[in-house]
Design an enzyme around this catalytic site. Sequence first.
Site, PDB file in Angstrom:
ATOM      1  N   HIS A   1       6.145  57.794   4.491  1.00 10.36           N
ATOM      2  CA  HIS A   1       5.142  57.905   3.567  1.00 10.36           C
ATOM      3  C   HIS A   1       5.242  56.742   2.442  1.00 10.36           C
ATOM      4  O   HIS A   1       6.260  56.236   2.056  1.00 10.36           O
ATOM      5  CB  HIS A   1       4.842  59.117   2.752  1.00 10.36           C
ATOM      6  CG  HIS A   1       5.723  59.502   1.669  1.00 10.36           C
ATOM      7  ND1 HIS A   1       5.936  61.058   1.452  1.00 10.36           N
ATOM      8  CD2 HIS A   1       6.772  58.990   0.980  1.00 10.36           C
ATOM      9  CE1 HIS A   1       6.925  60.757   0.545  1.00 10.36           C
ATOM     10  NE2 HIS A   1       7.287  59.819   0.427  1.00 10.36           N
TER      11      HIS A   1
ATOM     12  N   GLU B   1       0.986  61.008   3.168  1.00 11.23           N
ATOM     13  CA  GLU B   1       1.949  61.548   4.148  1.00 11.23           C
ATOM     14  C   GLU B   1       1.444  61.275   5.744  1.00 11.23           C
ATOM     15  O   GLU B   1       0.426  60.587   5.751  1.00 11.23           O
ATOM     16  CB  GLU B   1       1.645  62.919   4.125  1.00 11.23           C
ATOM     17  CG  GLU B   1       2.295  63.380   2.650  1.00 11.23           C
ATOM     18  CD  GLU B   1       3.759  63.362   2.548  1.00 11.23           C
ATOM     19  OE1 GLU B   1       4.377  62.661   3.014  1.00 11.23           O
ATOM     20  OE2 GLU B   1       4.061  64.043   1.661  1.00 11.23           O
TER      21      GLU B   1
ATOM     22  N   ASP C   1       1.455  57.767  -8.039  1.00 11.05           N
ATOM     23  CA  ASP C   1       1.069  59.298  -7.760  1.00 11.05           C
ATOM     24  C   ASP C   1       1.309  60.209  -9.171  1.00 11.05           C
ATOM     25  O   ASP C   1       2.182  59.754  -9.984  1.00 11.05           O
ATOM     26  CB  ASP C   1       1.590  59.583  -6.292  1.00 11.05           C
ATOM     27  CG  ASP C   1       3.069  58.992  -6.198  1.00 11.05           C
ATOM     28  OD1 ASP C   1       3.537  58.673  -7.280  1.00 11.05           O
ATOM     29  OD2 ASP C   1       3.609  59.185  -5.188  1.00 11.05           O
TER      30      ASP C   1
ATOM     31  N   ASN D   1       9.796  60.000   5.739  1.00  9.48           N
ATOM     32  CA  ASN D   1       9.063  60.154   6.686  1.00  9.48           C
ATOM     33  C   ASN D   1       8.010  58.877   6.785  1.00  9.48           C
ATOM     34  O   ASN D   1       6.805  59.062   7.603  1.00  9.48           O
ATOM     35  CB  ASN D   1       8.224  61.372   6.533  1.00  9.48           C
ATOM     36  CG  ASN D   1       7.608  61.716   5.311  1.00  9.48           C
ATOM     37  OD1 ASN D   1       7.433  60.389   4.565  1.00  9.48           O
ATOM     38  ND2 ASN D   1       6.539  62.674   5.216  1.00  9.48           N
TER      39      ASN D   1
HETATM   40  P1  PGA Z   1      12.795  57.970  -3.250  1.00  8.67           P
HETATM   41  O1  PGA Z   1      11.433  58.620  -3.056  1.00  8.67           O
HETATM   42  O2  PGA Z   1      12.771  56.817  -4.344  1.00  8.67           O
HETATM   43  O3  PGA Z   1      13.225  59.378  -4.147  1.00  8.67           O
HETATM   44  O4  PGA Z   1      13.606  58.061  -2.120  1.00  8.67           O
HETATM   45  C1  PGA Z   1      10.548  57.711  -2.238  1.00  8.67           C
HETATM   46  C2  PGA Z   1       9.507  58.103  -1.730  1.00  8.67           C
HETATM   47  O5  PGA Z   1       9.265  59.384  -1.334  1.00  8.67           O
HETATM   48  O6  PGA Z   1       8.646  57.336  -1.838  1.00  8.67           O
END
Ligand code: PGA
Length: 236
Positions: free
Chosen positions: A130, A135, A67, A128
Amino acid sequence: MKVLKFENKKEASVYAANMVLERLRAKPDLRLGLATGSTPIYMYEFLVEDYKENKTSWAKVITFNLDEYKDMDWSNPMSYHYFMKERLFKPLGIREEQTHFPNKGTMFESVIDSFGGIDLQILGIGVNGHIGFNEPGSSEFSLTRTVALDESTIEVNANKFFDGKIKKVPREAYSMGLRTIMDAREIILLAFGEDKTYAIKKLITAKKFNPDIPATVLINHPNVTIIIDSEVDVDL
Ligand code: PGA
C-alpha cells in the site's frame, strides 16, 4: 523509476533529506506531500538537524499529509497530526496554517489544486504494497476518501505503534487516493528493512498497474525515486 540502494537507512535518509532540501532551496514555497510511519523518521530528523545548523527556511512551504486515522483526536499521540507536529512541524517552525491533512467532508484535491498542486510527495510503502492507506484493491483513479484498513495493516500497525493491541488500531482512515498521489510532480518512496522486500520486488518488476500491489501505480509516473537500504533484498 530510479532505484537507489544505500548501505543503511541513515545514509538513505540523509540522501532523501538532501533531495528535499535541494527542492526547497530552488522553491522556498515548495508544495510538499508528507508521510508518517516509522520509515520517514530518520529523514525528518536530518531535516531538523539541517534547520538547526543552516536555518533553511520552511516559512513559505505548504504541506499535505497522505493520511490520518478516522475519528481520532488530533491531540492523541497515535494520530498522524500529532506525529507530524512533534517530529517535523514544531521543530522546523512550520505553522498549523501551512499544513493540510485529509479530513471528513473536505475535497482534498480542491485544497491541493488551490495551492498549485504537489511539487514533491514523500511516500513509505506497506508490507502489502500500500501507499498512503490505499490498500490492495484500490483503483488507480481513486481520490482522497475514507478507506478501510487491510487486516494485515491493522496487525502491522498494532505491533509497531499500539503495543501489539490489535483492538486499539482504528479500522478506518482518510487517505489521499492513488490518482491524487500520481498528480504530484515528483515522488520519493522510501523503504527500509527486510520486510519491505516483497512489496519493492513487486513494484520494481511490475509491467503494469496491479491493484493487489497498489504501489505499482508508480511505474506510470515520470519522476519517481525509490530509496531503499541494503536490508531490502532486491538485485538492481
Ligand atoms: P512504515 O509504514 O513506515 O511504518 O513501515 C509504511 C506504510 O505503511 O506506508
